[in-house]
Each structure stands twice: as structure tokens, then as C-alpha cells.
Design a protein around this motif. Sequence first.
Motif, PDB file in Angstrom:
ATOM      1  N   ILE A 194     -58.220 -13.861 -19.687  1.00 42.12           N
ATOM      2  CA  ILE A 194     -58.770 -13.230 -20.876  1.00 42.12           C
ATOM      3  C   ILE A 194     -60.271 -13.466 -20.937  1.00 42.12           C
ATOM      4  CG2 ILE A 194     -56.598 -13.411 -22.150  1.00 42.12           C
ATOM      5  CD1 ILE A 194     -57.677 -15.834 -23.578  1.00 42.12           C
ATOM      6  N   ILE A 195     -60.977 -12.545 -21.549  1.00 45.52           N
ATOM      7  CA  ILE A 195     -62.423 -12.660 -21.655  1.00 45.52           C
ATOM      8  C   ILE A 195     -62.839 -12.480 -23.107  1.00 45.52           C
ATOM      9  CG2 ILE A 195     -62.969 -11.949 -19.299  1.00 45.52           C
ATOM     10  CD1 ILE A 195     -63.355  -9.144 -20.264  1.00 45.52           C
ATOM     11  N   GLY A 196     -63.895 -13.172 -23.500  1.00 46.00           N
ATOM     12  CA  GLY A 196     -64.386 -13.087 -24.866  1.00 46.00           C
ATOM     13  C   GLY A 196     -65.635 -13.923 -25.022  1.00 46.00           C
ATOM     14  N   SER A 197     -66.106 -14.056 -26.243  1.00 47.02           N
ATOM     15  CA  SER A 197     -67.354 -14.780 -26.478  1.00 47.02           C
ATOM     16  C   SER A 197     -67.213 -15.912 -27.488  1.00 47.02           C
ATOM     17  CB  SER A 197     -68.435 -13.808 -26.967  1.00 47.02           C
ATOM     18  OG  SER A 197     -68.012 -13.140 -28.139  1.00 47.02           O
ATOM     19  N   SER A 198     -66.002 -16.179 -27.958  1.00 48.48           N
ATOM     20  CA  SER A 198     -65.814 -17.235 -28.946  1.00 48.48           C
ATOM     21  C   SER A 198     -65.282 -18.497 -28.282  1.00 48.48           C
ATOM     22  CB  SER A 198     -64.844 -16.769 -30.043  1.00 48.48           C
ATOM     23  OG  SER A 198     -63.597 -16.398 -29.482  1.00 48.48           O
ATOM     24  N   ASP A 199     -65.237 -19.582 -29.040  1.00 48.33           N
ATOM     25  CA  ASP A 199     -64.750 -20.861 -28.537  1.00 48.33           C
ATOM     26  C   ASP A 199     -63.240 -20.771 -28.311  1.00 48.33           C
ATOM     27  OD1 ASP A 199     -64.111 -23.443 -27.965  1.00 48.33           O
ATOM     28  OD2 ASP A 199     -65.101 -24.323 -29.705  1.00 48.33           O
ATOM     29  N   PRO A 200     -62.762 -21.079 -27.086  1.00 49.32           N
ATOM     30  CA  PRO A 200     -61.328 -20.921 -26.806  1.00 49.32           C
ATOM     31  C   PRO A 200     -60.458 -22.052 -27.351  1.00 49.32           C
ATOM     32  CG  PRO A 200     -62.442 -21.734 -24.874  1.00 49.32           C
ATOM     33  CD  PRO A 200     -63.523 -21.466 -25.900  1.00 49.32           C
ATOM     34  N   THR A 201     -61.065 -23.121 -27.869  1.00 50.34           N
ATOM     35  CA  THR A 201     -60.282 -24.279 -28.300  1.00 50.34           C
ATOM     36  C   THR A 201     -59.276 -23.911 -29.389  1.00 50.34           C
ATOM     37  OG1 THR A 201     -62.170 -25.715 -27.793  1.00 50.34           O
ATOM     38  CG2 THR A 201     -60.398 -26.634 -29.163  1.00 50.34           C
ATOM     39  N   GLU A 202     -59.750 -23.210 -30.410  1.00 50.50           N
ATOM     40  CA  GLU A 202     -58.859 -22.815 -31.511  1.00 50.50           C
ATOM     41  C   GLU A 202     -57.804 -21.835 -31.034  1.00 50.50           C
ATOM     42  OE1 GLU A 202     -59.130 -20.882 -36.026  1.00 50.50           O
ATOM     43  OE2 GLU A 202     -60.963 -21.374 -34.890  1.00 50.50           O
TER      44      GLU A 202
END
Length: 225
Positions: A194-202
Amino acid sequence: PATPRIAKSLSSLIGLERQLRHKSAGLRTQAIVGTTSALLLLVSKYGFSDVLIAGHIVLDPSRVAAQIVSGVGFLGAGLILTRRGAVRGLTTAAAVWEVAAIGMAAGAGLWLLALIVTVLHFIVTYGYTLITRRLVPGSEDTAILLEFAYRDGKGALRQVLTVVTSAHWVIRRLSLSDPVEEDGKRIVHVSAEIIGSSDPTELIQQVGEARGVRSVTFAEQEDLD
């Protein structure tokens, strides 16, 4: 001497930024590269003073500096990945090259210049990222490989996909294994890029809380720029 300590401190700051973003070549790698570059330059400047003879044996310190640049180039090349037409890891590779230059500047006694470049690094990595996201809403700069297992027949996959898309991540690739028997239950293992720009922790926490999900692991995270 103060020079290696300065090189280590400034390099560690850049390494910490990479580490907090879960990038390859994090705190330890950057600190080692920066400190070693400073050491090599100091050896080049002062390590051969006992063998120098005016008019007979002359040392050119710039030759060692040039070899540092070449050596770090190989290290940076190893951090760059090309997968399915996408080039990744360029930012981290550039950071290693930058840290070597900062270490060399510190080793040469140009501490102010090394400090300025360190500050500019954070302006670029944080400031430019914010500017890019404002100019190009929804721009994606991070890819992660999410692996999870869920109990078949509980609607877990549908719920996980909803969680991922609701968090503004885009699913680039999805592969599912055939159900296998584990503890008397049919379990499916999934690998999702998956790709994105937000923090993946949550996001990872939310996936783990989805009904029927047995386990979730964060396999890797890479720069897309």
C-alpha cells in the motif's frame, strides 16, 4: 577530539529523522557514516605528518576525500531499489551521501558549514514534504508492505480493506494464500503493498483490531522519491 563528536552528533540527528520515519539506513548507519568520514579526513590531514619531507614526499589530502565520496556512492546505490517500474530509496541514499559530506566538513574543521547543511536537511525533508502535500493533495511518498492473517469466513478482509482506504492509503498489490488449518480454524495469509503519505502506525493498529484478524506485521517501508 571535538571534531568526531560533532560529526557523530550532526549525523545522528539526520539518522534519527530517518529512523522515526521507519526508513532504511537509520540512526546507527548515518552516525557511523558521518563519524567515519570525519575520521578518514582527519587521517588524511594529520596521519602522515611523520613521513612528509619537504620537496621529496608530498601528501594531497583531497585524494582521500575523493575516495570517501566514491565509497559512499556504492553504499547509497545499495539502498536504491527498483520494483515494478518504481524507483525507491533515493531520499535515504541521498541522506547517506549528505551525511558523509557533513562528516567530511566537520573533519576539515568547517563546523559551521556542517551545522548549516544539517539544518537544511530538516528543512528539505519536513518543509518540502508539507509544501508538496499542499500543492499536490493526496500525494503519496511512502510504500509499506503489510502482512496479516485472518480467519476465513468472518468478513475480515473486507473490513481491513475498508480501514486501509478510509485512512487514505492506496492498495497497489494484494496477494492471498490458500486457507490453511491452524488450531482447527481456516486461516488466510495476506500480503498487501500500500502507498500513502500518512503515518502507518495508527493504520497497523486499526488493522490488528479488525474482527477476525489473527496477526499483522509491518514488513517494510520505503521512500518513493
